[in-house]
Enzyme design. Structure first.
Site, PDB file in Angstrom:
ATOM      1  N   ASP A   1       0.841  -1.226   0.105  1.00 58.68           N
ATOM      2  CA  ASP A   1       0.061  -0.006  -0.179  1.00 58.68           C
ATOM      3  C   ASP A   1       0.880   1.245  -0.091  1.00 58.68           C
ATOM      4  O   ASP A   1       0.966   1.955   0.973  1.00 58.68           O
ATOM      5  CB  ASP A   1      -0.978   0.134   1.221  1.00 58.68           C
ATOM      6  CG  ASP A   1      -0.066  -0.056   2.392  1.00 58.68           C
ATOM      7  OD1 ASP A   1       0.970  -0.672   2.758  1.00 58.68           O
ATOM      8  OD2 ASP A   1      -0.857   0.387   3.480  1.00 58.68           O
TER       9      ASP A   1
ATOM     10  N   HIS B  91      10.357  -0.501   8.395  1.00 60.67           N
ATOM     11  CA  HIS B  91       9.276  -1.743   8.612  1.00 60.67           C
ATOM     12  C   HIS B  91       9.213  -2.665   7.401  1.00 60.67           C
ATOM     13  O   HIS B  91       9.447  -3.816   7.626  1.00 60.67           O
ATOM     14  CB  HIS B  91       8.118  -0.974   8.825  1.00 60.67           C
ATOM     15  CG  HIS B  91       7.953  -0.273  10.067  1.00 60.67           C
ATOM     16  ND1 HIS B  91       8.060  -0.462  11.219  1.00 60.67           N
ATOM     17  CD2 HIS B  91       7.773   1.222  10.207  1.00 60.67           C
ATOM     18  CE1 HIS B  91       7.862   0.349  12.312  1.00 60.67           C
ATOM     19  NE2 HIS B  91       7.995   1.564  11.507  1.00 60.67           N
TER      20      HIS B  91
END
Length: 303
Positions: free
Chosen positions: A8, A238
């Protein structure tokens, strides 16, 4: 290693996709997109733009626009900016999406590359749950599922209990953990040990003028959020850490446990160990400095 990133984009997603493009061990055969940091149509546009920047001819298959059972989604504009790339808002539409949905594309690629395909999910897990429901063999056709998500032994980042990717579709995550493929969970337990600071972005941009410069520019918005909200001098790598876990397992210390996700109430999205479920490998520690070095070393080779 054949890899699909379910994504995303998103600033840290852009970093992960750049890393995958630069890593000699990785054959990036496609991107599937999902809501999360942005609306799904923005995710797809950003994914196609990134592939164009990287000179990669890989398909982008658009997936879920919202969580299972939901019909709306509010993106994380305060974290990633209104278009997903911080202060950069003029992002061109390049090319077109693959004609099949993300779930259909995942199922097809898992069949075509049975036992070879690694799927790295760095957004909400809706597309993965839909692929498992579309084809029960999907879980055994893929080699491994690597998830950036969860906060099993540490606090969450979107609530005290939950990490954002799991929180945004807790039901999808729980569907996966109820009968998981071979799975590695790369959560906040380790990704916050891989801080990438302003000086790191500047050094990267000095070596990779185009891609490194782009990542430096979009990172400013992201770093400001980390400073204001968490008091941190850098951002966690991340999504890049999850991609690195696909090929560099020795850099991670893992434990095996079943997982259950809370799907309603104030602790929605919490990822809890539960011995009665099939085990997944949960990352408990990481060579954070090694991850930071490897990310810079690889991405610095890009134009």
């Amino acid at each position: 290693m054949k890899l699909i990133i379910d994504t995303d984009p998103g600033i840290d997603d852009a970093m992960a996709i750049a890393y995958a493009a630069a890593a000699p061990e990785i054959d990036l055969i496609g991107l599937t997109t999902v809501f999360g940091n942005t609306h799904v149509h923005q995710s797809s546009r950003n994914a196609r733009f990134l592939l164009h920047m990287l000179g990669l001819d890989a398909p982008v298959a658009e997936g879920a626009a919202c969580a299972i059972g939901q019909d709306t989604h509010a993106p994380s504009e305060h974290v990633h900016g209104p278009e997903g790339f911080g202060d950069i808002t003029d992002i061109p539409e390049i090319g077109a999406n693959h004609p099949k949905s993300a779930a259909e594309f995942l199922v097809d690629m898992a069949r075509r590359h049975k036992g070879e395909l690694v799927v790295c999910a760095v957004g909400p897990l809706t597309n993965i749950a839909q692929a498992m429901q579309l084809d029960p063999a999907f879980a055994t056709n893929i080699k491994r599922l690597v998830i950036m998500g969860g906060a099993v032994y540490c606090p969450g980042n979107i609530t005290p209990h939950a990490e954002a990717n799991i929180y945004h579709d807790a039901k999808a995550a729980d569907v996966i953990f109820a009968a998981p493929p071979e799975t590695v969970l790369v959560g906040l337990d380790v990704t916050l040990k891989t801080l990438y600071e302003t000086a790191d972005f500047d050094a990267l941009a000095d070596q990779s003028l185009d891609m490194g410069g782009f990542l430096r520019d979009i990172s400013r918005f992201y770093l400001k959020f980390y400073k204001e909200v968490g008091g941190l001098e850098g951002c966690g790598l991340h999504d890049s850490t999850a991609v690195i876990a696909c090929t560099h397992e020795p850099m991670f210390e893992t434990v095996e446990t079943g997982l259950q996700v809370v799907t309603e109430g104030p602790e929605t999205g919490a990822t809890r160990p539960i011995p009665s479920r099939p085990p997944v490998r949960v990352c408990r520690d990481v060579d954070g400095a090694g991850v930071v070095h490897l990310f810079t070393e690889r991405v610095a080779t890009l134009p």
